[in-house]
Design a protein around this motif. Structure first.
Motif, PDB file in Angstrom:
ATOM      1  N   ASN A 145       2.707   6.854 -39.587  1.00 39.53           N
ATOM      2  CA  ASN A 145       2.647   7.233 -38.332  1.00 39.53           C
ATOM      3  C   ASN A 145       1.279   7.584 -37.942  1.00 39.53           C
ATOM      4  N   ASP A 146       0.479   8.113 -38.876  1.00 45.40           N
ATOM      5  CA  ASP A 146      -0.956   8.561 -38.802  1.00 45.40           C
ATOM      6  C   ASP A 146      -1.665   7.068 -38.216  1.00 45.40           C
ATOM      7  N   ILE A 147      -1.584   6.213 -39.218  1.00 44.92           N
ATOM      8  CA  ILE A 147      -2.460   4.998 -38.856  1.00 44.92           C
ATOM      9  C   ILE A 147      -2.045   4.100 -38.011  1.00 44.92           C
ATOM     10  N   CYS A 148      -0.557   4.203 -37.521  1.00 49.12           N
ATOM     11  CA  CYS A 148      -0.404   3.151 -36.504  1.00 49.12           C
ATOM     12  C   CYS A 148      -0.285   3.928 -35.001  1.00 49.12           C
ATOM     13  N   ARG A 149      -0.900   5.132 -35.163  1.00 49.64           N
ATOM     14  CA  ARG A 149      -0.966   5.779 -33.875  1.00 49.64           C
ATOM     15  C   ARG A 149      -1.631   5.038 -32.888  1.00 49.64           C
ATOM     16  N   PRO A 150      -3.105   4.464 -33.126  1.00 53.81           N
ATOM     17  CA  PRO A 150      -4.000   3.972 -32.159  1.00 53.81           C
ATOM     18  C   PRO A 150      -3.237   2.696 -31.544  1.00 53.81           C
ATOM     19  N   ILE A 151      -2.471   2.015 -32.545  1.00 49.96           N
ATOM     20  CA  ILE A 151      -2.093   0.795 -32.133  1.00 49.96           C
ATOM     21  C   ILE A 151      -0.865   0.952 -31.272  1.00 49.96           C
ATOM     22  N   GLU A 152      -0.020   2.060 -31.476  1.00 51.54           N
ATOM     23  CA  GLU A 152       1.403   2.010 -30.747  1.00 51.54           C
ATOM     24  C   GLU A 152       1.154   3.117 -29.464  1.00 51.54           C
ATOM     25  N   ASN A 153      -0.093   3.815 -29.456  1.00 49.34           N
ATOM     26  CA  ASN A 153      -0.294   4.688 -28.326  1.00 49.34           C
ATOM     27  C   ASN A 153      -1.175   3.683 -27.159  1.00 49.34           C
ATOM     28  N   LYS A 154      -1.327   4.368 -26.057  1.00 54.66           N
ATOM     29  CA  LYS A 154      -2.101   3.626 -24.960  1.00 54.66           C
ATOM     30  C   LYS A 154      -3.494   4.072 -25.680  1.00 54.66           C
ATOM     31  N   ALA A 155      -4.542   3.368 -25.193  1.00 54.24           N
ATOM     32  CA  ALA A 155      -5.981   3.628 -25.258  1.00 54.24           C
ATOM     33  C   ALA A 155      -6.547   4.887 -24.772  1.00 54.24           C
ATOM     34  N   SER A 156      -7.184   5.694 -25.413  1.00 48.38           N
ATOM     35  CA  SER A 156      -7.573   6.920 -25.042  1.00 48.38           C
ATOM     36  C   SER A 156      -9.059   6.798 -24.002  1.00 48.38           C
ATOM     37  N   THR A 157      -9.121   7.792 -23.422  1.00 43.58           N
ATOM     38  CA  THR A 157     -10.312   7.396 -22.295  1.00 43.58           C
ATOM     39  C   THR A 157     -11.623   7.018 -23.039  1.00 43.58           C
ATOM     40  N   MET A 158     -11.656   7.789 -24.437  1.00 40.06           N
ATOM     41  CA  MET A 158     -12.945   7.667 -25.101  1.00 40.06           C
ATOM     42  C   MET A 158     -13.181   6.184 -25.530  1.00 40.06           C
ATOM     43  N   TRP A 159     -12.187   5.746 -26.002  1.00 42.41           N
ATOM     44  CA  TRP A 159     -12.065   4.372 -26.396  1.00 42.41           C
ATOM     45  C   TRP A 159     -12.512   3.547 -25.119  1.00 42.41           C
ATOM     46  N   LYS A 160     -11.827   3.800 -24.041  1.00 34.38           N
ATOM     47  CA  LYS A 160     -12.085   2.818 -22.775  1.00 34.38           C
ATOM     48  C   LYS A 160     -13.623   2.857 -22.567  1.00 34.38           C
ATOM     49  N   VAL A 161     -14.316   4.071 -22.548  1.00 37.28           N
ATOM     50  CA  VAL A 161     -15.643   4.409 -22.160  1.00 37.28           C
ATOM     51  C   VAL A 161     -16.497   3.670 -22.993  1.00 37.28           C
ATOM     52  N   GLY A 162     -16.274   3.830 -24.595  1.00 40.76           N
ATOM     53  CA  GLY A 162     -16.836   3.135 -25.610  1.00 40.76           C
ATOM     54  C   GLY A 162     -16.909   1.676 -25.363  1.00 40.76           C
ATOM     55  N   PHE A 163     -15.581   1.307 -25.226  1.00 39.83           N
ATOM     56  CA  PHE A 163     -15.455  -0.360 -25.163  1.00 39.83           C
ATOM     57  C   PHE A 163     -16.297  -0.878 -23.784  1.00 39.83           C
ATOM     58  N   GLY A 164     -16.275  -0.110 -22.649  1.00 37.82           N
ATOM     59  CA  GLY A 164     -16.976  -0.341 -21.671  1.00 37.82           C
ATOM     60  C   GLY A 164     -18.494  -0.547 -21.881  1.00 37.82           C
ATOM     61  N   ILE A 165     -18.934   0.617 -22.431  1.00 29.24           N
ATOM     62  CA  ILE A 165     -20.300   0.221 -22.650  1.00 29.24           C
ATOM     63  C   ILE A 165     -20.667  -0.863 -23.573  1.00 29.24           C
ATOM     64  N   SER A 166     -20.008  -1.247 -24.607  1.00 32.38           N
ATOM     65  CA  SER A 166     -20.187  -2.171 -25.608  1.00 32.38           C
ATOM     66  C   SER A 166     -20.087  -3.513 -24.798  1.00 32.38           C
ATOM     67  N   LEU A 167     -19.063  -3.647 -23.794  1.00 35.85           N
ATOM     68  CA  LEU A 167     -19.127  -5.064 -22.931  1.00 35.85           C
ATOM     69  C   LEU A 167     -20.302  -5.153 -21.921  1.00 35.85           C
ATOM     70  N   VAL A 168     -20.788  -3.919 -21.600  1.00 40.41           N
ATOM     71  CA  VAL A 168     -22.097  -4.202 -20.969  1.00 40.41           C
ATOM     72  C   VAL A 168     -23.292  -4.894 -21.825  1.00 40.41           C
ATOM     73  N   PHE A 169     -23.304  -4.383 -23.057  1.00 41.22           N
ATOM     74  CA  PHE A 169     -24.309  -4.984 -24.046  1.00 41.22           C
ATOM     75  C   PHE A 169     -23.987  -6.341 -24.311  1.00 41.22           C
ATOM     76  N   LEU A 170     -22.667  -6.422 -24.518  1.00 45.72           N
ATOM     77  CA  LEU A 170     -22.161  -8.016 -24.821  1.00 45.72           C
ATOM     78  C   LEU A 170     -22.671  -9.002 -23.663  1.00 45.72           C
ATOM     79  N   ALA A 171     -22.431  -8.362 -22.407  1.00 49.95           N
ATOM     80  CA  ALA A 171     -22.987  -9.149 -21.202  1.00 49.95           C
ATOM     81  C   ALA A 171     -24.494  -9.400 -21.263  1.00 49.95           C
ATOM     82  N   LEU A 172     -25.167  -8.343 -21.926  1.00 52.63           N
ATOM     83  CA  LEU A 172     -26.731  -8.640 -21.652  1.00 52.63           C
ATOM     84  C   LEU A 172     -26.804  -9.640 -22.999  1.00 52.63           C
ATOM     85  N   LEU A 173     -26.175  -9.820 -24.170  1.00 56.81           N
ATOM     86  CA  LEU A 173     -26.522 -10.706 -24.951  1.00 56.81           C
ATOM     87  C   LEU A 173     -25.946 -12.217 -24.320  1.00 56.81           C
TER      88      LEU A 173
END
Lengths: 451, 297
Positions: free
Chosen positions: A24-52
């Motif tokens: 239950n604990d370890i599948c939770r992030p997979i089975e639930n919707k992405a958290s806001t924190m995840w989205k923000v972090g992922f967004g910032i990473s994408l910006v840097f990826l674009a820089l690459l």
């Protein structure tokens, strides 16, 4: 079958978990919707990826001249970053292979994420030598053992640069297999728990029909052991060969026989630094503090302290050997490192790598997450500067004073480095969302043991 | 419930399962397999699984990698285009060691991985043969072949003593099984079909030539009778038959329980020769009497 368990040591996994809780604990992030924190972090990473993407495009479009390399300093930020990332990529396989051979069970809740980190770090590392070749479109062709365009002229097997190609591609592919193989049972768990059709399809596809049969587990354990057995010398060989890129040349400051062990120790040091950086955050954000406990953090801090000290001893040995050898150029290279125009880089390296980890003699420092996070950043900075010092200070004042120059990176070089950070974190965020971050099947097998 | 052949005992803990396996085997009951969500150490010994010979394969693959590396370097550096580099001899073995080492490792790792997947019959997109949907999550299953066991009540009592949490029989309660086990499998039937079409191309060909195969199929069908397309049963109702198996059977012209129930050992042998699938599976899981039961129910 029944192992002897120490009564005084705390359990590896806290909170009296059952095997159902683990799923239950370890599948939770997979089975639930992405958290806001995840989205923000992922967004910032994408910006840097674009820089690459942008900076690499600019490099290829304009030519390698957009980097500030020159005839004297022909390796600068690119190779520094390459060695930096490859070094980071050492902790994953070290944790899962060497600690498996030593039967260190605490590895089980951190090995999955450490292996993921390995793979992503090696991907980042590969960017640099490939694009440094200038004409990337023939780069892949040049490094493979194929007769080239000028007749049947082949690659040079006497060159450490070619050994590097073999070492790093082998390391990457074997680590990928090891990582994937370890994940199959967990992917099957996700497959059988989910009700989503697309998830059922994709996790079903990658689980390869795993059903947890005891016979398969028997073979699986043997394969894991063999892979661990061969990965252990592999992981040591990779940074050894990277160090030979330097050690086999006759550049003062590079031409030393202690490079292989010194680089391997440094790689483990920086790898564990990065594992700490990621896991201190991940255990908090993903609520895995009962799986990645303070025990785990403390064990990693001890490895950081040990390898940091080893690296420090190597720095001092180098200095001593330079003095003792009586070779003028070698002596000057080291005096120039410590007191020349790049003295600040040398000072950063020494204080971050040799002095800073000594705080881990104190238990409070090893068991306080925010402090460990801070230290892990210091380790990362220190190890980046180590490579910078080795590469740039040795090259910028080589033999003939007429060739002496200074080297400052261009914005493109800085951009590519930041961009690889983006690539790394983009991959890591995807991993944290779509794959089980902790090895469920292994953790389930140690719920009751202490070690 | 005397006609049931397979029994699935469900456990919740690894140690309990090991004791159960030991106890069951000491009573002379054959443990066909166990399904566990995590590696239960000591279970293979308790089940009497012989140690796998995979390490031998590892050594062979390492040697293949090593000889590839040696011949590649010998050919390029020593024979095809010899050059003096750094004053070294054409055949300078010490500087070839890194590549020899790396290729040995590479070949061992991938050779082992592929051998493991073949031995375990694993392939991307393959449908898992699940006994219970929870077997990869939080339940441990012991599968027993109880064909010879006369006294099922005694067996159940024995299992109760081992701390079993549930007992499932393989067939009279097919409907019950269908609700507890099959729904997940049935749900994704359509998607798995998509995978199957792709997969069927990559599947290794059977060694039989097409003609011999056709003859054998004819012989088989003459023994068990042909079926009209209209009269096809859901063969997946037979426990252990998944979508993959059903497709294969259908492609051979086996569509009904009646046909399967008529199989004798000779025709089973024929079927196995034709399909090359899991030798012994049909007898082990006793499809014939399962099919008979399904007709009667």
């Amino acid at each position: 079958m029944h192992q002897i368990e120490s009564q005084i040591r705390p359990r590896l996994i806290l909170g009296n978990k059952t095997i159902t809780d683990v799923s239950n604990d370890i599948c939770r992030p997979i089975e639930n919707k992405a958290s806001t924190m995840w989205k923000v972090g992922f967004g910032i990473s994408l910006v840097f990826l674009a820089l690459l993407g942008g900076t690499l495009f600019w490099t290829v479009w304009t030519g390698i001249g957009v980097w500030h390399l020159n005839n004297t300093v022909m390796w600068g930020w690119d190779i520094t970053n390459f060695v930096f990332w490859v070094g980071i990529g050492h902790a994953g396989t070290l944790i899962s292979a060497i600690l498996l051979l030593f039967r260190q069970k605490w590895r089980m809740s951190i090995n999955r994420s450490a292996e993921a980190m390995t793979i992503f770090a090696v991907m980042c590392a590969a960017v640099f030598p490939l694009f440094h070749m200038g004409r990337i479109w023939v780069g892949m062709y040049w490094v493979l053992p194929l007769p080239n365009a000028f007749g049947s002229l082949w690659v040079n097997f006497n060159s450490p640069l070619l050994w590097d190609v073999f070492a790093i591609t082998t390391y990457f592919t074997v680590s990928l297999l090891f990582w994937y193989l370890g994940m199959i049972p967990d992917i099957a768990t996700v497959r059988d728990r989910t009700t989503s059709k697309s998830r059922k399809f994709w996790y079903g596809f990658f689980s390869m029909g795993w059903n947890g049969s005891a016979r398969t587990w028997h073979r699986y354990e043997i394969v894991s052991l063999i892979l661990a057995g061969i990965s252990t010398p592999l992981v040591l060989s990779v940074h050894t060969i990277v160090s030979m890129d330097f050690a086999t040349s006759v550049v003062p400051g590079w031409h030393t026989t202690i490079f292989p062990p010194y680089f391997v120790a440094g790689a483990i040091f920086s790898g564990f630094g990065m594992v700490l950086t990621l896991l201190v955050i991940a255990r908090k954000v993903m609520n895995y503090e009962e799986y990645i406990t303070l025990e785990h953090l403390e064990a990693m801090a001890k490895v950081v302290m040990l390898t940091g000290t080893l690296v420090g001893i190597a720095y001092l040995t180098e200095f001593f050997i330079a003095a003792y050898s009586g070779v003028e150029y070698e002596q000057y290279a080291f005096i120039n490192r410590a007191t020349g125009p790049y003295w600040w880089a040398y000072a950063t390296m020494m204080s971050c790598n040799l002095l800073a980890p000594q705080v881990f003699w104190f238990k409070w420092c090893r068991t306080t997450p925010w402090f460990l996070f801070m230290m892990s950043i210091i380790v990362n900075i220190g190890m980046w500067f180590e490579r910078f010092v080795i590469i740039v200070t040795s090259l910028h004042r080589e033999y003939i004073p007429a060739r002496w120059v200074m080297y400052v990176p261009s914005w493109v070089e800085v951009g590519i480095f930041l961009g690889t950070m983006g690539l790394f974190f983009t991959c890591f965020f995807l991993f944290a969302k779509f794959l089980p971050v902790i090895n469920m099947s292994e953790v389930k097998s140690i719920l009751k043991s202490r070690e | 419930m005397n006609q049931q052949k397979m029994l699935y005992a469900v456990y919740e803990d690894g140690d309990t399962l090991i004791h159960a396996v030991e106890k069951t085997r000491s009573h002379g009951i054959h443990v066909v397999d166990c399904y566990t969500p995590y590696p239960v150490h000591g279970l293979d010994e308790a089940m009497g699984i012989k140690r796998s010979r995979l390490p031998i394969a590892a050594f062979v693959f390492a040697m293949i990698g090593l000889s590839c590396a040696i011949s590649l370097q010998l050919f390029t550096m020593g024979i095809d285009w010899p050059m003096i580099i750094g004053g070294k001899p054409y055949i300078g073995v010490p500087s070839w060691i890194p590549v020899m080492f790396e290729l040995s490792i590479l070949f061992t790792a991938y050779g082992m991985g592929i051998t493991f997947f073949i031995k375990s019959r694993m392939l991307h997109g393959m449908d898992a043969d699940l006994v219970d949907i929870r077997q990869t999550d939080n339940r441990l299953i012991m599968a027993l072949n109880v064909s010879d066991s006369e006294n099922t009540t005694a067996l159940e009592t024995l299992l109760q003593e081992t701390g079993v949490s549930e007992i499932k029989w393989s067939s009279p309660n097919v409907n019950e099984l269908a609700t507890s086990v099959k729904p997940k499998v049935a749900n994704d039937a359509s998607k798995v079909d998509e995978v199957k079409t792709k997969k069927s191309k990559s599947k290794p060909e059977t060694q039989l030539s097409e003609e011999v195969k056709a003859q054998k199929i004819d012989l088989l069908l003459s023994k068990i009778g042909k079926s009209e397309d209209a009269a096809s049963d859901d063969l997946k109702m037979i426990n252990e038959v998944g979508i993959e198996f059903e497709k294969n059977l259908n492609s051979l012209g086996i569509n009904t329980f009646l046909q399967i129930s008529k199989m004798d050992s000779a025709s089973i042998k024929l079927l196995e020769e034709v399909t090359k699938y899991f030798p012994g599976k049909i007898e082990r899981e006793d499809w014939v009497s399962q099919a008979k039961n399904l007709i009667n129910s």
